[in-house]
Design a protein around this motif. Structure first.
Motif, mmCIF file in Angstrom:
data_model
loop_
_atom_site.group_PDB
_atom_site.id
_atom_site.type_symbol
_atom_site.label_atom_id
_atom_site.label_comp_id
_atom_site.label_asym_id
_atom_site.label_seq_id
_atom_site.Cartn_x
_atom_site.Cartn_y
_atom_site.Cartn_z
ATOM 1 N N THR A 1 0.906 -1.291 -0.045
ATOM 2 C CA THR A 1 -0.143 -0.068 0.225
ATOM 3 C C THR A 1 0.963 1.249 0.128
ATOM 4 O OG1 THR A 1 -1.672 -1.141 1.219
ATOM 5 C CG2 THR A 1 -1.930 1.297 1.151
ATOM 6 N N GLY A 2 1.979 1.107 0.857
ATOM 7 C CA GLY A 2 2.859 1.983 0.828
ATOM 8 C C GLY A 2 3.436 2.624 -0.418
ATOM 9 N N PHE A 3 4.128 1.392 -1.028
ATOM 10 C CA PHE A 3 4.392 1.619 -2.430
ATOM 11 C C PHE A 3 3.817 2.032 -3.583
ATOM 12 C CE2 PHE A 3 8.420 -1.283 -1.907
ATOM 13 C CZ PHE A 3 9.186 -0.552 -2.308
ATOM 14 N N GLY A 4 2.355 1.816 -3.335
ATOM 15 C CA GLY A 4 1.343 2.324 -4.062
ATOM 16 C C GLY A 4 1.033 3.886 -4.195
ATOM 17 N N TYR A 5 1.140 4.150 -2.642
ATOM 18 C CA TYR A 5 0.921 5.644 -2.584
ATOM 19 C C TYR A 5 2.345 6.478 -3.091
ATOM 20 C CZ TYR A 5 -2.954 5.305 0.550
ATOM 21 O OH TYR A 5 -4.319 4.873 0.968
ATOM 22 N N LEU A 6 3.425 5.969 -2.996
ATOM 23 C CA LEU A 6 4.532 6.383 -3.477
ATOM 24 C C LEU A 6 4.700 6.559 -5.053
ATOM 25 C CD1 LEU A 6 7.876 6.994 -3.149
ATOM 26 C CD2 LEU A 6 8.264 4.619 -3.526
ATOM 27 N N GLY A 7 3.907 5.544 -5.592
ATOM 28 C CA GLY A 7 3.939 5.521 -7.189
ATOM 29 C C GLY A 7 3.186 6.516 -7.721
ATOM 30 N N MET A 8 1.935 6.734 -6.793
ATOM 31 C CA MET A 8 0.876 7.852 -7.169
ATOM 32 C C MET A 8 1.706 9.321 -7.212
ATOM 33 S SD MET A 8 -2.783 6.744 -6.134
ATOM 34 C CE MET A 8 -2.420 5.881 -4.507
ATOM 35 N N ALA A 9 2.415 9.600 -5.962
ATOM 36 C CA ALA A 9 2.951 10.504 -5.729
ATOM 37 C C ALA A 9 4.118 10.847 -6.653
ATOM 38 C CB ALA A 9 3.739 10.674 -4.342
ATOM 39 N N LEU A 10 4.920 9.829 -7.195
ATOM 40 C CA LEU A 10 5.814 10.270 -8.285
ATOM 41 C C LEU A 10 5.256 10.488 -9.361
ATOM 42 C CD1 LEU A 10 8.845 9.574 -8.872
ATOM 43 C CD2 LEU A 10 8.437 7.291 -9.505
ATOM 44 N N PHE A 11 4.278 10.018 -9.842
ATOM 45 C CA PHE A 11 3.442 10.191 -10.928
ATOM 46 C C PHE A 11 3.018 11.454 -11.094
ATOM 47 C CE2 PHE A 11 2.139 6.627 -13.762
ATOM 48 C CZ PHE A 11 1.768 7.218 -14.825
ATOM 49 N N ILE A 12 2.589 12.089 -9.995
ATOM 50 C CA ILE A 12 1.999 13.432 -9.676
ATOM 51 C C ILE A 12 3.042 14.507 -9.858
ATOM 52 C CG2 ILE A 12 0.589 15.007 -8.354
ATOM 53 C CD1 ILE A 12 -1.146 12.505 -7.636
ATOM 54 N N VAL A 13 4.140 14.175 -9.130
ATOM 55 C CA VAL A 13 5.182 15.206 -9.216
ATOM 56 C C VAL A 13 5.777 15.307 -10.447
ATOM 57 C CG1 VAL A 13 7.768 15.390 -8.192
ATOM 58 C CG2 VAL A 13 5.707 14.756 -6.532
ATOM 59 N N GLN A 14 6.334 14.158 -10.896
ATOM 60 C CA GLN A 14 6.700 14.228 -12.292
ATOM 61 C C GLN A 14 5.934 14.915 -13.464
ATOM 62 O OE1 GLN A 14 10.283 13.416 -13.065
ATOM 63 N NE2 GLN A 14 9.294 14.388 -15.104
ATOM 64 N N THR A 15 4.619 14.683 -13.461
ATOM 65 C CA THR A 15 3.650 15.472 -14.171
ATOM 66 C C THR A 15 3.902 16.950 -13.961
ATOM 67 O OG1 THR A 15 2.196 13.556 -14.128
ATOM 68 C CG2 THR A 15 1.434 15.561 -15.147
ATOM 69 N N LEU A 16 4.062 17.446 -12.560
ATOM 70 C CA LEU A 16 3.966 18.780 -12.237
ATOM 71 C C LEU A 16 5.371 19.428 -12.861
ATOM 72 C CD1 LEU A 16 2.570 18.752 -8.796
ATOM 73 C CD2 LEU A 16 1.478 19.828 -10.749
ATOM 74 N N LEU A 17 6.460 18.363 -12.822
ATOM 75 C CA LEU A 17 7.850 19.022 -13.120
ATOM 76 C C LEU A 17 7.623 19.152 -14.923
ATOM 77 C CD1 LEU A 17 10.079 16.867 -10.973
ATOM 78 C CD2 LEU A 17 9.936 19.091 -10.715
ATOM 79 N N PHE A 18 6.840 18.441 -15.395
ATOM 80 C CA PHE A 18 6.848 18.381 -17.068
ATOM 81 C C PHE A 18 5.926 19.764 -17.027
ATOM 82 C CE2 PHE A 18 3.915 17.463 -20.508
ATOM 83 C CZ PHE A 18 4.956 17.459 -21.496
ATOM 84 N N LEU A 19 5.004 19.866 -16.340
ATOM 85 C CA LEU A 19 4.144 20.985 -16.707
ATOM 86 C C LEU A 19 4.737 22.572 -16.556
ATOM 87 C CD1 LEU A 19 0.557 20.147 -15.190
ATOM 88 C CD2 LEU A 19 1.379 20.388 -17.737
ATOM 89 N N TYR A 20 5.682 22.346 -15.210
ATOM 90 C CA TYR A 20 6.391 23.536 -14.940
ATOM 91 C C TYR A 20 7.665 23.788 -15.948
ATOM 92 C CZ TYR A 20 9.666 26.449 -12.110
ATOM 93 O OH TYR A 20 10.290 27.341 -11.751
ATOM 94 N N ALA A 21 8.203 22.820 -16.457
ATOM 95 C CA ALA A 21 9.167 22.840 -17.477
ATOM 96 C C ALA A 21 8.565 23.382 -18.602
ATOM 97 C CB ALA A 21 9.871 21.760 -17.900
ATOM 98 N N ALA A 22 7.636 23.013 -19.085
ATOM 99 C CA ALA A 22 6.517 23.425 -20.254
ATOM 100 C C ALA A 22 6.097 25.003 -20.265
ATOM 101 C CB ALA A 22 5.229 22.603 -20.693
ATOM 102 N N VAL A 23 5.662 25.611 -19.178
ATOM 103 C CA VAL A 23 5.386 26.907 -18.800
ATOM 104 C C VAL A 23 6.671 27.778 -18.959
ATOM 105 C CG1 VAL A 23 4.347 28.329 -17.216
ATOM 106 C CG2 VAL A 23 3.179 26.228 -17.618
#
Lengths: 130, 64
Positions: free
Chosen positions: A78-100
């Motif tokens: 379960t912990g790893f699942g949350y880690l994966g979700m957090a990683l996904f969201i953080v990486q998407t935010l980093l991509f959006l930040y780089a784009a903007v």
């Protein structure tokens, strides 16, 4: 008498990698980093040793990624699942930040793609085993 | 799911650690089972039932 569990697959991969990292730090003339990593390995090692024997709290064992029984395994996953979700969201935010901000959009896109591919492999394995 | 684990353990005068050792789980898992925070897998439920010499459904009860 409490039985001893084998070292988890994750720790069989993670701890040697940390040791290689410590060696590389000494080789790269950064002994302070090497010592810090060795201290971390010693701490992780003691925690794993205790967790293998069911000692300490469930929090300790799950943090060491060294589950003792089925409940620990469930909590770890379960912990790893949350880690994966957090990683996904953080990486998407980093991509959006780089784009903007006209940042390293290619690098962030490649990293986001890597996360997507790892996620596809992980979910495929999970579904097939389920 | 409710269960009678605490009373069965008390009847035998076992500590949570002793029962955990007998079942191959941690003391915290025994506690989580007793307070109903954690439902055991089928293999663990069967191990518990065998340990106490009772059918699974005598120990674990569905919340209707």
């Amino acid at each position: 008498m409490t039985s001893t569990r084998p070292i988890s697959l994750f720790n069989r991969i993670f701890v040697p990698l940390l040791l290689i990292g410590a060696g590389a730090a000494f080789w790269r003339d950064a002994p302070q980093v090497g010592i810090a990593v060795l201290l971390a390995v010693a701490f992780v090692g003691v925690t794993i040793w205790r967790a293998q024997r069911g000692m300490g709290s469930a929090y300790e064992r799950v943090n060491a990624l060294q589950p003792y029984d089925e409940r620990d395994r469930e909590l770890t996953m379960t912990g790893f699942g949350y880690l994966g979700m957090a990683l996904f969201i953080v990486q998407t935010l980093l991509f959006l930040y780089a784009a903007v901000t006209h940042g390293d959009i290619t690098g962030e896109a490649v990293r986001l793609l890597a996360v997507c591919l790892i996620s596809i492999v992980a979910t495929t394995v999970a579904v097939r085993r389920g | 799911m409710r269960n009678d684990l605490r009373s069965l353990r008390a009847e035998r005068g076992l500590s949570q650690q002793a029962l955990g050792d007998a079942l191959g789980v941690s003391r915290q898992t025994v506690n989580s089972l007793e307070v109903g925070k954690y439902d055991p897998s089928l293999p663990l439920a069967i191990r518990i039932a065998r340990f106490f010499g009772r059918p699974v459904e005598d120990i674990f009860h569905l919340d209707d």
